[in-house]
Design an enzyme around this catalytic site. Sequence first.
Site, short mmCIF file in Angstrom:
data_model
loop_
_atom_site.label_atom_id
_atom_site.label_comp_id
_atom_site.label_asym_id
_atom_site.label_seq_id
_atom_site.Cartn_x
_atom_site.Cartn_y
_atom_site.Cartn_z
N GLN A 222 0.84 -1.20 0.00
CA GLN A 222 0.00 0.00 0.00
C GLN A 222 0.87 1.25 0.00
OE1 GLN A 222 -3.20 -0.40 2.85
NE2 GLN A 222 -3.69 -2.44 2.13
N ASP A 223 1.25 1.76 1.17
CA ASP A 223 2.20 2.87 1.16
C ASP A 223 3.43 2.49 1.98
OD1 ASP A 223 1.11 3.12 3.72
OD2 ASP A 223 1.04 5.30 3.67
N PRO A 224 4.53 3.24 1.86
CA PRO A 224 5.77 2.85 2.53
C PRO A 224 5.62 2.84 4.06
CG PRO A 224 6.19 4.52 0.85
CD PRO A 224 4.70 4.45 1.04
#
EC number: 3.2.2.27
Length: 229
Positions: A69-71
């Site tokens: 998804q996101d870092p």
Amino acid sequence: MHEAFTIEQLPQSWQEQLKDEWSQPYWSQLLTFLKSEYANATVYPKKEHVFSALRSTPFDQVKVVILGQDPYHGEGQAHGLSFSVPKGQALPPSLRNIFQELQADLGIRNETGCLQTWADQGVLLLNTVLTVRAGEAFSHAGRGWEHFTDAIVTKLIQNRTHIIFVLWGSAARKKCDLLFQTKHQHAILACPHPSPLAAHRGFFGCCHFSKINYLLKKQGKPMINWKIA
């Protein structure tokens, strides 16, 4: 600042596929946002690591796609590969569960969380959003990265064949919705996300690592060595 996000930062094969993205309206808006964020806040990963997934796994060498998804938004964790952390970093919960499933599936035990060797073998470790503000999950969502990574996924689906798409969780499945709407020659492995909240709902026991290698062997391609030295 903008030099870090030019098309020249990508391997030639990705440049050819994504060249039109740099002229899209969303891209200039995203660059303006990133310039402000990197100047005024702590942002992960470092600019030079934002495109690490694409640099590590050129378009024509992608065999497997694992979408995140996101870092990670903790200090020193994110380095441009989904689910991965640099050597020496503690394993985040989702990665710990990934390794637990790998050990149950293939008997492979990994101690370090750097997945670079997977990327080097053709596993594209791609996040949906490529940057994040420190300590604020999903803080860079809705700023344009989704359009860019949609283009990546679409190009792989349309211009490649026999890629194994590994979809952990509903967000990854939604990201690859095109796979469920069109005829293609790809393989899909889907199950719940490896996060502590969802892993017991079907991630544990999915045996995706052995299934990936079974499919690669069937295709006559080298199997992935999941062991990290």
